[in-house]
Motif scaffolding. Structure first.
Motif, PDB file in Angstrom:
ATOM      1  N   THR A 158    -106.600 -54.383 -79.052  1.00 26.58           N
ATOM      2  CA  THR A 158    -106.120 -53.007 -79.210  1.00 26.58           C
ATOM      3  C   THR A 158    -106.897 -52.012 -78.359  1.00 26.58           C
ATOM      4  N   TRP A 184    -100.689 -52.420 -84.790  1.00 23.29           N
ATOM      5  CA  TRP A 184     -99.281 -52.319 -85.164  1.00 23.29           C
ATOM      6  C   TRP A 184     -99.031 -52.685 -86.619  1.00 23.29           C
ATOM      7  N   PHE A 213     -98.135 -54.398 -80.464  1.00 21.68           N
ATOM      8  CA  PHE A 213     -96.758 -54.479 -79.986  1.00 21.68           C
ATOM      9  C   PHE A 213     -96.807 -53.978 -78.542  1.00 21.68           C
ATOM     10  N   ARG A 238     -98.119 -47.097 -82.866  1.00 23.73           N
ATOM     11  CA  ARG A 238     -97.331 -47.264 -84.085  1.00 23.73           C
ATOM     12  C   ARG A 238     -96.881 -45.922 -84.653  1.00 23.73           C
ATOM     13  N   ALA A 241     -92.880 -44.374 -83.867  1.00 24.95           N
ATOM     14  CA  ALA A 241     -92.279 -45.535 -83.217  1.00 24.95           C
ATOM     15  C   ALA A 241     -90.784 -45.585 -83.515  1.00 24.95           C
ATOM     16  N   THR A 531     -93.730 -49.945 -90.026  1.00 22.69           N
ATOM     17  CA  THR A 531     -94.884 -49.090 -89.765  1.00 22.69           C
ATOM     18  C   THR A 531     -95.241 -48.182 -90.934  1.00 22.69           C
TER      19      THR A 531
END
Length: 673
Positions: A158, A184, A213, A238, A241, A531
């Motif tokens: 990340t 995510w 993602f 996220r 989204a 999410t």
């Protein structure tokens, strides 16, 4: 000075990675009883994760007794726990049952998650007997099936290289280090995270696996005798989204739709000529995101949806929050806008420029480049004009450079280019790839692999990898947002604009139109559910909306498409079938052509009613917005007597259900982490 610990495996993850069943020869067993799910290490370790199916409690056991009565062994491979989610009837443990090895980054294996399963906590629940539950589990499965999910057991995927260098996080678990924007499955992991924070001694943290993602691609190549690996990573936020037309602009906190951080990594392993073993790690980061204002394009079955730019009291605060976050995370920020300076896109350009000038945020500057005008008639080489405009920013911001032979970083990236067009897809892809190539030339010259006036363009094998990597990256981002591959990728792949590329773009444009109008409603619901942008409450009346059915139109809207089909069939029948009468067909064609025209006219006049809208977070307030700002001609609204599917029910539910249970467009925001 000791090597940077950010680039070594964390000992705790080495110990517990077997709990997630990675790289194990034996199948990792999952044992099920009426009371528990028990996940047992594949290597025979003595720790197992237990989910109590009665109380929902999560715990780690130091021993597992296989002699318990009513124990059933499930031989499905489980490679990680994605998280736990609550739906209408029960909770589900979401597990990863398939993965694909995609390459190594700094000695850490990177995987794509390919298969998933939902394990109901309540042993008596069969979702197919509960319409709302069946719909929600379907949304969740579809989201998992269509998403591009990447992870590593030993590397924080990340965060960009520079962030990991500046904060190694030695001794912490991956979830504790993860960038919150790109974690995510953070919402699904919230139960496990809460349990881990509440009682660290229970050792739940090793089971928490962050997933991104986005995209990941790494390719080995050579350049001037040097062994090189070129890597491209894209991380999708996220926050806000969703799909192309159902998530535009920003929310009150300044989070924008389709925000992606793209990191181009250059790993120089050694020199084949000199035999030197010095390793160099270079990273260059760009970001993209929707125009940070409150705006939308309302689908109405026309090729270009109706543009709305909403001047709300929160606009300045949201924009300032977005720009300040860029500065806090990346440093100086150059906002490059590629929207057209006339026609359909002009109102959003003018509004963006007006607010940017009004706020005048320190360390942020605005640059406009009319992509379509400057690069018209396939003059794609003119993208160099944009590079010239932002060259001073690129030189000032620099890039991250770490040499294994030096104790400190050689260079740091002190700023970022933030690009956007209307969709942040096609024009943005071309611009970002051109900027990335310019910076790549700069990096290779700085470390001595290229001469001062040399360019990577003359190395065809290297450029083949570079172009295809960026084109694949563009396709993946576009599919996630619009449902189809990117446009203009022929230029990205070959460096030229071709007629075949134009044809392919035409086909993708048609598919985008169909998907964005008739299929994106459930896709958006899947994003909101996964999410945590919409959370179900058991027993709530909101399930009337969920279970109402995807085509809750009024009588007339249902019949009109049927009438269009019937009229087309009758016209074709008159042209092709044998005649059984001497009467002229003129009356026949006149009748059915008139009905066809009337039906099509009715459908277009009420186009909003035929769009597949999200049902979990209805966009009623957005569609009905008539406040300050720019509003188009409001095509497709009809006479005001017909509502889009599900919207009239949503209006009724707003009277019965507390407002916070339903997110209405850009005006409400709900998230539980």
């Amino acid at each position: 000075m000791a090597p940077n610990p950010a680039y070594r495996r964390l000992d705790l993850w080495e110990i517990f990675s077997s709990l997630l069943c990675f790289a194990c020869a034996d199948k990792p067993p999952r044992y099920t009883t009426p009371e528990t799910y028990t996940f047992v290490p594949a290597d025979g370790g003595d720790r197992s994760l237990i989910v109590n199916r009665i109380s929902g409690e999560i715990q780690v056991s130091s021993k597992f007794q296989t002699s318990v009565n009513n124990v059933k062994s499930k031989n499905t491979d489980i490679f990680g726990i994605v998280g736990i989610i609550s739906l209408a009837i029960t909770d589900y443990v979401v597990v990863m049952t398939g993965l694909e090895f995609k390459g190594e980054l700094l000695g850490h294996e990177i995987f794509r998650a390919t298969k998933f399963d939902l394990l109901p906590v309540n042993p008596d629940v069969e979702p197919e007997f509960y319409p709302a539950e069946h719909y929600l589990t379907g949304l969740l499965r579809k989201h998992l099936e269509e998403g591009l999910f990447w992870f590593s057991y030993t590397w924080d995927l990340t965060r960009r290289l520079q962030a990991q260098w500046s904060d190694s996080g030695d001794g912490k678990y991956l979830w504790e280090l993860a960038d919150d924007r790109f974690f995510w499955n953070k919402f699904l992991q919230s139960r496990l995270i809460d349990a881990a924070v509440a009682d660290p001694e229970r050792k739940i943290s090793p089971f928490i696996l962050p997933i991104i993602f986005g995209t990941f691609d790494i390719r080995p190549t050579t350049l001037n005798g040097h062994s090189i690996r070129l890597c491209l990573i894209s991380r999708r936020s996220r926050y806000r989204a969703g799909t192309r037309y159902f998530r535009r602009g920003m929310d009150r906190d300044g989070h924008v739709a389709n925000f992606n951080e793209t990191e181009q990594i250059l790993l120089v392993d050694k020199s084949e000529k000199t035999g030197a073993t010095t390793e160099a790690r270079l990273s260059f980061v760009q970001v993209r995101g929707s125009v940070p204002l409150f705006w939308a394009e309302v689908n109405n079955l026309r090729y270009k949806p109706e543009l709305q730019v909403m001047e709300l009291p929160d606009t300045e605060g949201g924009l300032r929050a977005h720009l300040q976050e860029l500065v806090n995370i990346y440093g100086e920020s150059a906002c490059v806008s590629l929207v057209n300076q006339k026609g359909h896109e002009l109102p959003i350009k003018e509004a963006f420029e007006r607010y940017m000038k009004k706020l005048d945020v320190p360390k942020v500057r605005y640059e406009h480049f009319d992509f379509h005008s400057e690069c018209s008639k396939m003059r794609w080489d003119r993208i160099s004009l944009l590079i010239e405009k932002i060259q001073a920013d690129l030189l000032r911001n620099g890039y991250f450079y770490e040499d294994a032979g030096r104790p400190d970083a050689v260079k740091l990236q002190r700023g970022v280019i933030r690009s956007n067009c209307m969709d942040n897809l096609d024009r943005t892809n071309v611009a970002q790839s051109a900027i990335a190539k310019w910076m790549l030339n700069r990096q290779l010259r700085d470390i001595g692999i290229l001469q001062e006036h040399e360019s990577v363009d003359k190395y065809e094998d290297f450029m083949h990898h570079f172009r295809h990597m960026w084109a694949d990256h563009a396709d993946y981002i576009s599919k996630a947002y619009s449902g189809t591959g990117a446009l203009k990728t022929d230029y990205t792949r070959t460096g030229k604009r071709t007629k075949w590329g134009l044809l392919d773009d035409g086909l993708n444009s048609v598919m985008r139109y169909l998907k964005n109008n008739f299929f994106d409603g459930p896709r958006q619901d899947g994003f909101d559910l996964f999410t945590g942008n919409w959370t179900p409450r058991r027993g709530s009346a909101v399930y009337v909306v969920v279970a109402a059915g995807a085509h809750a139109h009024f009588v007339f809207p249902v019949k009109m498409p049927m009438l269009v089909s019937l009229a087309l069939f009758m016209i074709c029948a008159g042209l092709t079938l044998p005649r059984s009468s001497d009467y002229s067909l003129s009356y026949w064609f006149a009748l059915w052509t008139s009905l066809l025209v009337l039906a099509l006219g009715f459908v277009l006049a009420h186009g909003v009613a035929y769009v597949s809208w999200p049902r979990l977070n209805p966009l009623t307030d957005l569609i009905e917005y008539n406040g300050p700002g720019y509003n188009g001609k409001r095509h497709g609204r009809g006479l005001g007597i017909l509502a889009a599917p599900g919207l009239r029910q949503a209006n009724v539910m707003k009277k019965r259900v507390p407002t916070k249970e339903i997110e209405m467009g850009v005006f409400e925001k709900k998230r539980i982490d």
